[in-house]
Design an enzyme around this catalytic site. Structure first.
Site, PDB file in Angstrom:
ATOM      1  CB  ALA A 324      12.156   0.453  24.413  1.00 31.26           C
ATOM      2  CG  HIS A 448      19.782  30.661  35.750  1.00 35.60           C
ATOM      3  ND1 HIS A 448      20.557  30.321  34.919  1.00 35.60           N
ATOM      4  CD2 HIS A 448      20.984  30.978  36.723  1.00 35.60           C
ATOM      5  CE1 HIS A 448      20.955  31.373  34.699  1.00 35.60           C
ATOM      6  NE2 HIS A 448      21.182  31.776  35.411  1.00 35.60           N
TER       7      HIS A 448
END
Ligand code: NAI
Length: 482
Positions: A324, A448
């Site tokens: 797509a 993080h």
């Protein structure tokens, strides 16, 4: 003011998938008098039978698994169950919502939708034949975006079987069978296998090549196979399907297959064929307009132009990456070219995404492909089990593998099997398209705890200093053989 006043429209697009409807929106918002011809439902395969509804069902399956595993995270008294009618209702609601969004955008920008089958009668004329429409229109430029349809292999006995393909599956599989054999372990085969498995169906996949997902990194394919086997699916690779036949009694189907020297029969309630798709080029008047095909596809140049300069083709009908997002990229390239604008899309870097659990994302070259092209590939590897976010969410299967060139340090490929790999792969596509080096990737601070930081760690691993592994030969980037 009309772009080409002698024609009824500046641009007519045949087919309204993620290639066609995007072309119509992009053209109409820039002032082209645009018509979009669609004989079926707006949105094409992706929105109605492919990407969107299948990902909705995969999401239902994921929620079910999350609830099943909830006790691992301290949540008690969860007894998951599912109601297939409600799963389908959620899927349909999702599709309807997105379809009405597309319709609204087309309307807002003034693109006309013609509900009819469009056939070229020459290189500027299209006949439109629908239930309520019969008209002939002319256009200065035409974009063909007719997509693809399932390929069906010539297996003896298929004509006696009421099998499903990806075009009929979602319409017909309203009651889950007890068991299913899926012929083809490519993208559709593995995603559908997971959907069936999630909702209690016993699944067997028969794949002709030695691995599932033959075009994917072999280690990812192997890990997926093991995961599917752990779930209880039967995975048969390197197998040829010789015949299929109705099972002796009641409904059901028997497949006779050969694996090496051995023959074997597989019995199941249903058969699903997922061996690839082929471009839709019949009955759209290509000959009348002088547009040639090559190996079943419409060949195009870098601007998506066919050999007839006023006729463009985009998406699956051009072969290549039947995805797509590739069709959408083609749409923007074609319309910008029609408008005489420079288009900056890099059509060479197309990420692939597979929505299994964990997800799979891949872009660029594997080490084997890189070596074949004369690079000196070095791999950086980082396992999910060393990623704090993966440990937190309890999804430690998988890894990131980066393929780099020893001489230049350029990133050549990225192959991820991880939570949210289908999102993270976009960063890797951006890095490859921008010709970033491994150093530029690891010198960028990644947040993080996230899955995205595994990419930074894998980049570090190329040079042997990934912080959160103890430095196996793999993290030193010495393995470059897949
Ligand atoms: P595919 O090309 O991905 O896989 C077809 C598989 O069938 C291959 O592994 C092939 O080796 C195998 N095969 C072929 N003939 C066989 C036979 N006689 N017996 C056993 N195995 C046989 O095609 P698929 O899965 O049908 O998907 C069609 C297209 O749709 C692909 O281009 C795919 O990329 C696209 N797609 C993409 C999705 C995504 O991006 N997540 C989701 C669904 C489809």
């Amino acid at each position: 003011m009309a772009f080409e006043p002698t024609y009824d429209y500046d641009l007519v697009i045949i087919g309204s998938g993620p290639g066609g409807y995007v072309a119509a929106i992009h053209a109409a918002r820039q002032g082209l008098r645009t018509a979009l011809i669609e004989k079926d439902t707006l949105g094409g395969t992706c929105l109605n039978r492919g990407c969107i509804p299948t990902k909705a069902m995969l999401h239902s399956g994921e929620v079910l698994e999350t609830v099943r595993r909830a006790h691992e995270f301290g949540i008690t008294r969860t007894e998951p169950g599912f109601d297939m009618d409600k799963v389908y209702a959620y899927r349909e609601k999702t599709v309807r919502k997105l379809r009405s969004g597309v319709k609204g955008l087309l309307k807002y920008h003034g693109a006309e939708i013609i509900t009819a089958a469009g056939t070229l009668t020459d290189n500027h004329t299209i006949s439109c034949l629908g239930k309520e429409t019969e008209r002939t229109i002319t256009a200065a430029r035409i974009i063909l975006a007719t997509g693809s349809e399932p390929s069906v292999p010539p297996i003896p006995g298929l004509e006696q079987i009421d099998y499903w393909t990806s075009d009929t599956l979602l319409l017909e599989a309203l009651e889950m069978p007890e068991s299913i054999t899926i012929i083809g372990g490519g993208v559709i085969g593995v995603e559908s296998a997971l959907i069936f498995h999630d909702f209690g169906v016993k699944v067997t996949i028969v794949e002709m090549m030695p691995q599932l997902l033959p075009r994917m990194d072999s280690e990812i394919a192997e890990l997926l196979k093991k995961d599917f086997q752990k779930k209880g699916m039967e995975i048969i690779t390197g197998a040829a399907v010789n015949t299929v036949a109705p099972a002796g009694t009641g409904s059901g189907v028997t497949c006779r297959i050969t694996i090496g020297e051995d023959e074997k029969s597989i019995q199941s309630d249903r058969l699903f064929i997922a061996v690839g798709r082929k471009p839709v080029t019949d009955d759209i008047g290509l000959e009348a307009a002088g547009v040639p095909t090559q190996k079943g596809c419409i060949p195009v140049n870098d601007h998506q132009q066919t050999t007839v300069p006023d006729i463009y083709a985009i998406g699956d009908v051009t072969g290549g990456w039947m995805l797509a997002h590739a069709a959408t990229a083609h749409a923007l390239i074609a319309v910008d070219h029609i408008l005489g604008k420079k288009n900056y899309i890099n059509r060479q870097i197309i990420p692939s995404c597979i929505y299994t659990r964990p997800e799979i994302g891949s872009v660029g070259l594997t080490a084997g492909e890189a070596a074949a092209r004369g690079f000196k590939p070095v791999e950086g590897f980082f396992p999910m089990k060393a990623a704090s976010k993966a440990v937190i969410i309890g999804e430690t299967e998988g890894f990131v593998k980066l393929v780099t060139d020893k001489n230049s340090g350029a990133l050549l490929g990225a192959h991820l099997m991880s939570p949210r790999a289908t999102d993270i792969i976009a960063e890797m596509a951006l890095a490859i398209a921008s010709e970033l080096t491994i150093e530029e990737i690891y010198s960028t601070v990644h947040p993080h705890p996230t899955i995205s930081e595994t990419v930074m760690e894998a980049a570090h691993a190329v040079e042997g200093f990934a912080v959160h592994t103890i430095g196996s030969s793999r993290s030193a980037g010495k393995r470059a053989d897949s």
